[in-house]
Design a protein around this motif. Structure first.
Motif, PDB file in Angstrom:
ATOM      1  N   ARG A 107      14.998 -39.984 -47.673  1.00  0.00           N
ATOM      2  CA  ARG A 107      15.652 -38.809 -48.247  1.00  0.00           C
ATOM      3  C   ARG A 107      16.313 -37.928 -47.184  1.00  0.00           C
ATOM      4  O   ARG A 107      17.479 -37.556 -47.309  1.00  0.00           O
ATOM      5  CB  ARG A 107      14.628 -37.997 -49.045  1.00  0.00           C
ATOM      6  N   ASN A 108      15.575 -37.547 -46.141  1.00  0.00           N
ATOM      7  CA  ASN A 108      16.131 -36.632 -45.139  1.00  0.00           C
ATOM      8  C   ASN A 108      17.321 -37.228 -44.397  1.00  0.00           C
ATOM      9  O   ASN A 108      18.296 -36.532 -44.124  1.00  0.00           O
ATOM     10  CB  ASN A 108      15.055 -36.188 -44.147  1.00  0.00           C
ATOM     11  N   TYR A 147      13.784 -28.559 -46.207  1.00  0.00           N
ATOM     12  CA  TYR A 147      13.729 -29.620 -47.212  1.00  0.00           C
ATOM     13  C   TYR A 147      15.113 -29.964 -47.757  1.00  0.00           C
ATOM     14  O   TYR A 147      15.258 -30.880 -48.555  1.00  0.00           O
ATOM     15  CB  TYR A 147      12.781 -29.232 -48.350  1.00  0.00           C
ATOM     16  N   THR A 161      12.662 -32.901 -54.332  1.00  0.00           N
ATOM     17  CA  THR A 161      12.075 -33.872 -53.402  1.00  0.00           C
ATOM     18  C   THR A 161      12.248 -35.314 -53.852  1.00  0.00           C
ATOM     19  O   THR A 161      12.083 -36.219 -53.052  1.00  0.00           O
ATOM     20  CB  THR A 161      10.578 -33.569 -53.189  1.00  0.00           C
TER      21      THR A 161
END
Length: 160
Positions: A13-14, A44, A73
């Protein structure tokens, strides 16, 4: 081991969001859509701002639309929440909240992990040109006072 699934790499994700941020900062295509992080301190990388310049030969021509995209998330496995900050009349947008209704916008309804925020903005711009939206009367331009209240913003003027 020769299957496509075994050779497919899932980008974390990041890393994915950092790629999108870099692409958004460089500018996209003809410059009529752009996006970036809303809060540089958000580790985030959840809150994003997007801009769409209305397409030519539509009621949206010359208008600048601001959007918020919220990548929880579970992004990119699940689509972001997309909300127009600027008032707009489109068949896939809730007139009260500015939310893009996933059930009415196929890209969100049939989300694929490969889709990006850029894809969403380009898709919304194309939707503005679609037959059902290109001639809809639009709200008066300017900041949307009703939505400002919903955001909890208070405007004050002081004369010193």
């Amino acid at each position: 081991m020769g299957s496509e699934d075994a050779s497919r790499v899932v980008v974390p994700r990041n890393f994915r969001l950092l790629e999108e941020l870099e692409r958004g900062e460089k500018g996209i295509g003809d410059g009529t859509v752009s996006y970036g992080m809303d809060d540089a301190d958000d580790v985030y990388m959840r809150s994003w701002t997007g801009t769409i310049i209305g397409p030519q030969n539509t009621v949206h021509e010359g208008r600048i639309y601001q959007l918020k995209l919220f990548c929880d998330t579970d992004y990119p496995d699940k689509p972001p929440i997309v909300r127009f900050q600027t008032r707009i009349n489109m068949t896939c947008v809730n007139q009260e909240t500015g939310m893009v209704e996933p059930s009415l916008f196929p890209m969100l309804a049939n989300w694929l992990r490969e889709y990006t925020m850029e894809d969403i903005l380009i898709g919304l711009k194309k939707e503005m040109s679609a037959l059902q939206n290109r001639g809809l009367s639009q709200p008066v331009e300017g900041n949307e006072e009703q939505r400002m209240e919903a955001k909890g913003l208070v405007l004050r003027c002081s004369i010193l």
